[in-house]
Design a protein around this motif. Sequence first.
Motif, PDB file in Angstrom:
ATOM      1  N   THR A  46      -8.298  29.978 -27.201  1.00 21.94           N
ATOM      2  CA  THR A  46      -8.950  28.574 -28.318  1.00 21.94           C
ATOM      3  C   THR A  46     -10.380  29.422 -29.078  1.00 21.94           C
ATOM      4  N   ARG A  47     -11.444  29.655 -28.272  1.00 21.64           N
ATOM      5  CA  ARG A  47     -12.082  30.172 -28.564  1.00 21.64           C
ATOM      6  C   ARG A  47     -11.960  31.733 -29.325  1.00 21.64           C
ATOM      7  N   LEU A  48     -11.341  32.414 -28.784  1.00 21.29           N
ATOM      8  CA  LEU A  48     -11.081  33.676 -29.427  1.00 21.29           C
ATOM      9  C   LEU A  48     -10.553  33.751 -30.526  1.00 21.29           C
ATOM     10  N   GLU A  49      -9.290  32.964 -30.853  1.00 18.07           N
ATOM     11  CA  GLU A  49      -8.369  32.793 -31.490  1.00 18.07           C
ATOM     12  C   GLU A  49      -9.553  32.208 -32.290  1.00 18.07           C
ATOM     13  N   ALA A  50     -10.710  30.918 -32.527  1.00 15.35           N
ATOM     14  CA  ALA A  50     -11.267  30.798 -33.453  1.00 15.35           C
ATOM     15  C   ALA A  50     -12.079  32.226 -33.771  1.00 15.35           C
ATOM     16  N   MET A  53     -10.008  36.812 -32.385  1.00  7.76           N
ATOM     17  CA  MET A  53      -9.659  37.686 -32.218  1.00  7.76           C
ATOM     18  C   MET A  53      -8.801  38.159 -31.043  1.00  7.76           C
ATOM     19  N   VAL A  54      -7.851  37.027 -31.705  1.00  5.45           N
ATOM     20  CA  VAL A  54      -6.111  36.699 -31.072  1.00  5.45           C
ATOM     21  C   VAL A  54      -5.523  35.672 -32.426  1.00  5.45           C
ATOM     22  N   THR A  55      -4.717  36.222 -32.847  1.00  3.11           N
ATOM     23  CA  THR A  55      -3.810  35.701 -32.799  1.00  3.11           C
ATOM     24  C   THR A  55      -2.515  34.055 -32.230  1.00  3.11           C
ATOM     25  N   SER A  56      -2.403  33.435 -32.179  1.00  3.90           N
ATOM     26  CA  SER A  56      -1.009  32.744 -31.814  1.00  3.90           C
ATOM     27  C   SER A  56       0.109  32.592 -32.809  1.00  3.90           C
ATOM     28  N   ARG A  57       1.167  32.745 -32.436  1.00  2.00           N
ATOM     29  CA  ARG A  57       2.215  32.087 -32.784  1.00  2.00           C
ATOM     30  C   ARG A  57       2.853  31.108 -32.096  1.00  2.00           C
ATOM     31  N   GLU A  58       3.779  30.323 -32.797  1.00  3.28           N
ATOM     32  CA  GLU A  58       4.845  29.313 -31.509  1.00  3.28           C
ATOM     33  C   GLU A  58       5.782  30.452 -31.227  1.00  3.28           C
ATOM     34  N   SER A  66       8.720  25.037 -26.991  1.00  3.34           N
ATOM     35  CA  SER A  66       8.329  25.900 -27.681  1.00  3.34           C
ATOM     36  C   SER A  66       7.158  26.612 -26.796  1.00  3.34           C
ATOM     37  N   ARG A  67       6.884  27.951 -27.346  1.00  8.11           N
ATOM     38  CA  ARG A  67       5.702  28.243 -26.444  1.00  8.11           C
ATOM     39  C   ARG A  67       4.916  29.114 -27.176  1.00  8.11           C
ATOM     40  N   LYS A  68       3.199  28.860 -27.258  1.00  2.81           N
ATOM     41  CA  LYS A  68       2.242  29.997 -27.616  1.00  2.81           C
ATOM     42  C   LYS A  68       2.024  31.495 -27.320  1.00  2.81           C
ATOM     43  N   VAL A  69       2.125  32.093 -28.361  1.00  2.00           N
ATOM     44  CA  VAL A  69       2.708  33.744 -27.640  1.00  2.00           C
ATOM     45  C   VAL A  69       0.859  34.260 -28.095  1.00  2.00           C
ATOM     46  N   TYR A  70       0.060  34.778 -27.707  1.00  2.00           N
ATOM     47  CA  TYR A  70      -0.889  35.396 -28.379  1.00  2.00           C
ATOM     48  C   TYR A  70      -1.191  36.675 -28.519  1.00  2.00           C
ATOM     49  N   SER A  71      -1.898  37.263 -29.346  1.00  2.00           N
ATOM     50  CA  SER A  71      -1.525  38.651 -30.481  1.00  2.00           C
ATOM     51  C   SER A  71      -3.242  38.676 -30.161  1.00  2.00           C
ATOM     52  N   ILE A  72      -3.583  40.385 -29.931  1.00  2.00           N
ATOM     53  CA  ILE A  72      -4.873  40.276 -29.834  1.00  2.00           C
ATOM     54  C   ILE A  72      -5.264  41.376 -31.311  1.00  2.00           C
ATOM     55  N   THR A  73      -5.758  40.782 -31.846  1.00  6.64           N
ATOM     56  CA  THR A  73      -6.211  41.966 -33.842  1.00  6.64           C
ATOM     57  C   THR A  73      -7.911  42.484 -33.375  1.00  6.64           C
ATOM     58  N   ASP A  74      -7.305  43.506 -34.060  1.00  6.49           N
ATOM     59  CA  ASP A  74      -8.147  44.543 -34.510  1.00  6.49           C
ATOM     60  C   ASP A  74      -9.497  44.624 -34.042  1.00  6.49           C
ATOM     61  N   LEU A  75     -10.085  42.973 -34.631  1.00  4.34           N
ATOM     62  CA  LEU A  75     -11.288  42.730 -34.277  1.00  4.34           C
ATOM     63  C   LEU A  75     -11.324  42.364 -32.271  1.00  4.34           C
ATOM     64  N   GLY A  76     -11.165  41.624 -32.016  1.00  7.83           N
ATOM     65  CA  GLY A  76     -10.448  41.717 -30.998  1.00  7.83           C
ATOM     66  C   GLY A  76     -10.391  42.855 -29.367  1.00  7.83           C
ATOM     67  N   ARG A  77     -10.160  43.878 -30.448  1.00  7.75           N
ATOM     68  CA  ARG A  77      -9.586  45.188 -29.459  1.00  7.75           C
ATOM     69  C   ARG A  77     -10.515  46.021 -29.619  1.00  7.75           C
ATOM     70  N   MET A  78     -11.473  45.630 -31.078  1.00  2.00           N
ATOM     71  CA  MET A  78     -13.104  46.571 -30.688  1.00  2.00           C
ATOM     72  C   MET A  78     -13.626  46.033 -29.686  1.00  2.00           C
ATOM     73  N   GLU A  79     -13.999  44.017 -30.139  1.00  2.00           N
ATOM     74  CA  GLU A  79     -14.772  43.256 -28.811  1.00  2.00           C
ATOM     75  C   GLU A  79     -14.103  43.758 -27.478  1.00  2.00           C
ATOM     76  N   PHE A  80     -12.846  43.790 -27.040  1.00  2.00           N
ATOM     77  CA  PHE A  80     -12.754  43.973 -25.684  1.00  2.00           C
ATOM     78  C   PHE A  80     -13.533  45.705 -25.374  1.00  2.00           C
ATOM     79  N   LEU A  81     -13.186  46.712 -26.190  1.00  2.00           N
ATOM     80  CA  LEU A  81     -13.639  48.067 -25.925  1.00  2.00           C
ATOM     81  C   LEU A  81     -14.615  48.388 -26.118  1.00  2.00           C
ATOM     82  N   GLN A  82     -15.585  47.316 -26.654  1.00  2.00           N
ATOM     83  CA  GLN A  82     -17.354  46.984 -26.689  1.00  2.00           C
ATOM     84  C   GLN A  82     -17.741  46.385 -24.934  1.00  2.00           C
ATOM     85  N   SER A  83     -16.724  45.274 -24.602  1.00  2.23           N
ATOM     86  CA  SER A  83     -16.984  44.627 -23.039  1.00  2.23           C
ATOM     87  C   SER A  83     -16.961  46.002 -22.239  1.00  2.23           C
TER      88      SER A  83
END
Length: 147
Positions: A46-50, A53-58, A66-83
């Motif tokens: 929820t925080r990552l989406e806010a 850094m991630v998006t979700s779709r039903e 229905s289930r919620k499927v999460y995907s990483i965004t470019d910003l999330g990928r940059m954050e991950f690589l930085q971590s």
Amino acid sequence: MNVRTLCLAILNAGESTGYEIRKLSTDGIYSHFVDASYGSIYPALTRLEADGMVTSREESQAGKPSRKVYSITDLGRMEFLQSLTKPVQRDIFKSEFMLVAIYAELMEPAVLTAAIDAQLEFLTGELAVIDSAQKDFESECADWVGD
């Protein structure tokens, strides 16, 4: 590593639901990094989406909610690589065996020997996991160089 980084790592490999993230963090290759419960995964997502850094779709499922499927965004990928560039914290080990070792003089020799043998077998298995991961990494590196 925290649950937030773990979620980004898993999503970096591909889309996942919170359930799949939990499964990978307990039974999969990500089970060696951090303990992640549903109670920590979903707030992190929820925080990552806010934070963008991630998006979700039903996603609809026949006969199921229905289930919620999460995907990483470019910003999330940059954050991950930085971590990954941050200094690694020391591993934390907790060991019931250490209590046995401290009170070894109170134990029957056969029981103590069995405990030591079991611990050696466990640690040998853990070293095999590390060795396998290193070999997999070296193989991937060789593939990258060959490309």
